[in-house]
Design a protein around this motif. Structure first.
Motif, mmCIF file in Angstrom:
data_model
loop_
_atom_site.group_PDB
_atom_site.id
_atom_site.type_symbol
_atom_site.label_atom_id
_atom_site.label_comp_id
_atom_site.label_asym_id
_atom_site.label_seq_id
_atom_site.Cartn_x
_atom_site.Cartn_y
_atom_site.Cartn_z
ATOM 1 N N ASN A 37 1.243 -10.070 -5.449
ATOM 2 C CA ASN A 37 2.048 -9.314 -4.498
ATOM 3 C C ASN A 37 1.642 -7.850 -4.415
ATOM 4 N N TYR A 38 0.467 -7.532 -4.948
ATOM 5 C CA TYR A 38 0.020 -6.139 -5.009
ATOM 6 C C TYR A 38 -1.390 -6.011 -4.439
ATOM 7 N N GLN A 39 -2.021 -4.849 -4.664
ATOM 8 C CA GLN A 39 -3.319 -4.574 -4.034
ATOM 9 C C GLN A 39 -4.435 -5.515 -4.456
ATOM 10 N N VAL A 40 -4.444 -5.936 -5.709
ATOM 11 C CA VAL A 40 -5.531 -6.763 -6.216
ATOM 12 C C VAL A 40 -4.966 -8.139 -6.580
ATOM 13 N N PRO A 41 -5.152 -9.130 -5.702
ATOM 14 C CA PRO A 41 -4.634 -10.465 -5.996
ATOM 15 C C PRO A 41 -5.345 -11.082 -7.199
ATOM 16 N N ASP A 42 -4.633 -11.945 -7.889
ATOM 17 C CA ASP A 42 -5.214 -12.625 -9.043
ATOM 18 C C ASP A 42 -6.362 -13.519 -8.600
ATOM 19 N N VAL A 43 -7.497 -13.376 -9.248
ATOM 20 C CA VAL A 43 -8.615 -14.279 -9.004
ATOM 21 C C VAL A 43 -8.296 -15.631 -9.630
ATOM 22 N N ILE A 44 -7.638 -15.587 -10.790
ATOM 23 C CA ILE A 44 -7.225 -16.804 -11.492
ATOM 24 C C ILE A 44 -5.731 -16.688 -11.763
ATOM 25 N N ILE A 53 -7.186 -7.665 -15.281
ATOM 26 C CA ILE A 53 -8.300 -6.713 -15.396
ATOM 27 C C ILE A 53 -9.568 -7.329 -14.810
ATOM 28 N N TYR A 54 -9.793 -8.587 -15.099
ATOM 29 C CA TYR A 54 -10.944 -9.298 -14.526
ATOM 30 C C TYR A 54 -10.887 -9.244 -13.002
ATOM 31 N N SER A 55 -9.712 -9.467 -12.439
ATOM 32 C CA SER A 55 -9.550 -9.429 -10.979
ATOM 33 C C SER A 55 -9.910 -8.060 -10.429
ATOM 34 N N VAL A 56 -9.451 -7.010 -11.089
ATOM 35 C CA VAL A 56 -9.789 -5.646 -10.653
ATOM 36 C C VAL A 56 -11.298 -5.449 -10.697
ATOM 37 N N LEU A 57 -11.927 -5.892 -11.781
ATOM 38 C CA LEU A 57 -13.378 -5.727 -11.921
ATOM 39 C C LEU A 57 -14.156 -6.542 -10.888
ATOM 40 N N GLN A 58 -13.582 -7.632 -10.392
ATOM 41 C CA GLN A 58 -14.234 -8.429 -9.357
ATOM 42 C C GLN A 58 -14.152 -7.766 -7.986
ATOM 43 N N HIS A 59 -13.108 -6.969 -7.753
ATOM 44 C CA HIS A 59 -12.918 -6.317 -6.451
ATOM 45 C C HIS A 59 -13.496 -4.909 -6.399
ATOM 46 N N TYR A 60 -13.554 -4.241 -7.551
ATOM 47 C CA TYR A 60 -13.994 -2.840 -7.623
ATOM 48 C C TYR A 60 -14.937 -2.701 -8.802
ATOM 49 N N ARG A 61 -15.627 -1.619 -8.865
ATOM 50 C CA ARG A 61 -16.527 -1.349 -9.989
ATOM 51 C C ARG A 61 -16.184 0.008 -10.594
ATOM 52 N N PRO A 62 -14.984 0.124 -11.177
ATOM 53 C CA PRO A 62 -14.623 1.411 -11.784
ATOM 54 C C PRO A 62 -15.440 1.670 -13.042
#
Length: 177
Positions: A37-44, A53-62
């Motif tokens: 329900n937020y900016q980065v949907p769950d990949v799993i 955290i994995y989902s964030v890393l899949q969408h962005y490269r901080p």
């Protein structure tokens, strides 16, 4: 808890907004919230916070992530700043002694290796679905066992008071009133 912890009210502000303000107060400009329900949907789906955290890393490269849960109503910007600075200087995962989260996590080869090995079996899965009905993902302990890290002694352990039950939430409310 029986309700969405992000929506619990800490005075005049909900816990999600309070947590985001803490991160902003220490100079973090790109604040992302993971979850369907937020900016980065769950990949799993249903795989826990490390999968977030994995989902964030899949969408962005901080360059790094400062993971902050919404159930720490006594957390302060000063405490988070201490963690962030130690993590930036050491370029290691950094957390408070006895608590795996909040977590400063540099996005480096160690983290990439852990994430790829841990979630590789799920890469062919449909985004947002958890194969084989699995309900839990890896723990922060499992992650920290695979990456260089340091633990920081907090100035005050009360900042790490976690609210997972209505009783704990009432105790926290008594402290910040």
């Amino acid at each position: 808890m029986g309700e969405n912890k992000a929506k619990l009210m800490r005075g005049d502000v909900d816990m999600l907004s309070y947590s985001k303000q803490l991160l902003s107060d220490i100079g973090i400009k790109d604040i992302l919230v993971s979850g369907n329900n937020y900016q980065v949907p769950d990949v799993i789906a249903n795989a826990g916070p490390v999968a977030g955290i994995y989902s964030v890393l899949q969408h962005y490269r901080p360059a790094a992530i400062l993971a902050l849960p919404v159930d720490l109503p006594l957390m302060t910007a000063a405490a988070l700043s201490q963690l962030k600075i130690k993590g930036e200087l050491s370029q290691k995962a950094c957390f408070f002694q006895g608590h795996n989260i909040p977590l400063y996590l540099p996005n480096n080869g160690y983290v990439e290796l852990f994430m790829s090995q841990t979630f590789a079996k799920n890469k062919s899965a449909v985004p947002g679905k958890n194969p084989a009905g699995q309900k839990n993902g890896p723990s922060f302990k499992a992650l920290l066992n695979q990456v260089p890290h340091i633990s920081v002694v907090p100035d005050k352990t009360s900042h790490l008071f976690n609210t997972n039950t209505p009783e704990q939430w009432q105790q926290a409310q008594a402290r910040f009133k």
